[in-house]
Design a protein around this motif. Structure first.
Motif, short mmCIF file in Angstrom:
data_model
loop_
_atom_site.label_atom_id
_atom_site.label_comp_id
_atom_site.label_asym_id
_atom_site.label_seq_id
_atom_site.Cartn_x
_atom_site.Cartn_y
_atom_site.Cartn_z
N HIS A 31 -27.30 -11.63 33.87
CA HIS A 31 -27.61 -10.71 34.98
C HIS A 31 -26.80 -11.05 36.25
O HIS A 31 -26.05 -10.23 36.74
CB HIS A 31 -29.11 -10.66 35.32
N ASP A 68 -28.82 -6.43 27.44
CA ASP A 68 -30.28 -6.67 27.50
C ASP A 68 -31.04 -5.66 26.62
O ASP A 68 -32.19 -5.31 26.92
CB ASP A 68 -30.79 -6.61 28.95
N HIS A 83 -32.33 -8.37 22.73
CA HIS A 83 -33.62 -8.89 22.26
C HIS A 83 -34.05 -8.03 21.07
O HIS A 83 -34.58 -6.94 21.24
CB HIS A 83 -34.69 -8.81 23.36
N LYS A 128 -31.94 -20.65 26.05
CA LYS A 128 -32.10 -19.69 27.16
C LYS A 128 -32.99 -20.32 28.21
O LYS A 128 -34.14 -20.69 27.93
CB LYS A 128 -32.72 -18.40 26.62
N HIS A 157 -26.04 -10.17 24.91
CA HIS A 157 -27.44 -10.33 25.37
C HIS A 157 -28.28 -9.18 24.84
O HIS A 157 -28.23 -8.07 25.37
CB HIS A 157 -27.48 -10.37 26.89
ZN LIG Z 1 -32.92 -10.40 28.49
#
Ligand SMILES: [Zn+2]
Length: 413
Positions: free
Chosen positions: A240, A313, A69, A179, A67
């Motif tokens: 998460h 993340d 970005h 997603k 995960h």
């Molecule tokens: Zn994320």
């Protein structure tokens, strides 16, 4: 060195799942970017591989961050600041972040969302050898409710038809995953992390539309209510899984839901990252309230037998893309996992969850030659994963000198 044909000797191999590192070294042969043989006869079978002796070294599969970005600059604080970055600067930043990830030993990453499918274009350049970075799996625009979390990326949908249209748009852009933003988030102004987004019927529409296109769904879930709906809807990975309630993250644990999560074919991608690593203790050396809540949350999930994959993340404020290993160290602390369990979550188990275990995640004949050369045994200390002596990606040999040279002026290519 190119990737044509080489034989690594005298190194010990952890193949991606075993409980311990074998006592004896095992030769490993790479040809044309793939592992073709492992074991005493690996040098046979035609051709004359170049031998590379690595006495005392340990080989492990390249790391997977499930995960990230790429589009997000972790030095910026808000979506508005991110959206204001000039396009050329954004693209250069994405390329530099991808290169830094590869140099840190991350050979595969799933990008869990952006606004303009720029990561898909970067993926094509990496695959063509025109840019340096990990193998990328892309989600594209996260599917969210009108005005919902991540809606600034353009994946808003209210009706069934709109949900199907957003999914189709991601598939047409070449997304590997869909997603689904099942709850609110911290990052989006006006969104509340514990609130569910979408009802169960809508989530099912999304999962079914994705399945018709051969895609699995990764669901962003903080609040326990939305988490439960995503589980019922049949998503494959839970991002998460914070079990957030009225009193914050990790305050609405649900044993029945955890049991259901363990029963189903899904994985939790808990995004324990370097930022969490900075929140373990307060200035007096006492465990923080955040640590207590999230450690409890993760350990309960672990005790239910829920499967984990490693994720960070990366891109959110303060979480750099190359800092997976700091995230793994934090993950071991929070979830009270052994190094071997964390390492599985970052290699073979992640590959299984992401449906790429026929391509990477283990050291096994037939798979891509994605591996790290380490000075010590990561099953004893995960910190040896920092700054690998060599990163091999698709057979390409990147030692420290090569990584240093590539880093100069390579980022914007
Ligand atoms: Zn994320």
């Amino acid at each position: 060195m190119d990737s044509q044909d080489f034989l690594i000797t005298q190194a010990r191999l952890w193949e991606g799942s075993g409980e311990r590192l074998p006592e004896r070294p095992s030769p490993l042969r790479v040809r044309d970017g793939r592992i073709v043989a492992i074991g005493p006869a690996a040098g046979e079978g035609g051709g004359t591989p170049r031998e590379i002796a690595l006495p005392g070294r340990v080989l492990v599969p390249g790391l997977i961050d499930a995960h990230v970005h790429l589009e997000l600059d972790p030095g910026l604080r808000t979506p508005a600041e991110q959206l204001a970055v000039p396009e050329a600067e954004r693209l250069a930043g994405m390329a530099a972040r991808a290169e830094a990830m590869l140099h840190a030993g991350i050979t595969t990453a799933r990008d869990c969302g952006g606004g303009g499918h720029r990561e898909h274009a970067l993926r094509a350049r990496i695959d063509a050898g025109l840019a340096r970075g990990p193998r990328l799996l892309c989600c594209g625009q996260p599917l969210t409710t009108p005005g919902g979390h991540c809606s600034f990326w353009g994946g808003e949908a209210g009706s069934r038809a709109e949900i199907e249209a957003v999914v189709s748009r991601q598939v047409e852009a070449g997304s590997d995953w869909i997603k689904l933003v099942a709850t609110g988030g911290v990052y989006t102004p006006g969104s509340r992390a514990r609130d569910a987004q979408f009802d169960l019927a809508s989530m099912r529409v999304a999962v079914e539309a994705a399945a018709r296109a051969g895609r699995s769904v990764a669901a962003h879930c903080h609040g326990t209510g939305g988490l439960g709906l995503a589980v019922q809807a049949g998503v494959r990975t839970l991002e998460h899984a914070s079990f957030a309630g009225a009193d914050g993250f990790g305050t609405a644990l649900d044993a029945d839901l955890m049991a259901e999560m363990a029963r189903r074919e899904l994985w939790v991608s808990p995004t324990v990252n370097a930022g969490w690593g900075r929140r373990i203790e307060d200035e007096r050396g006492e465990p923080t309230d955040f640590f207590r809540r999230m450690a409890g949350c993760l350990r309960r999930q672990r005790d239910h037998g829920i499967r984990f994959i490693a994720s960070t993340d990366a891109g959110i404020p303060g979480v750099a893309h190359a800092d997976l290993v700091d995230g793994l160290l934090a993950f071991a602390r929070y979830a009270d996992l052994r190094p071997v369990d964390v390492l599985r979550a970052a290699t073979s188990e992640a590959a299984r969850a992401l449906r790429i275990d026929d391509e990477t995640g283990r050291l096994s004949p037939g798979l891509s030659a994605d591996l790290l050369v380490l000075a010590g045994n990561p099953l004893e200390d995960l910190a040896v994963l920092r700054d690998p002596e060599v990163v091999v990606f698709r057979g390409q040999w990147l030692d420290r000198a090569a990584r240093g040279a590539l880093a100069v002026g390579g980022a914007g290519r």
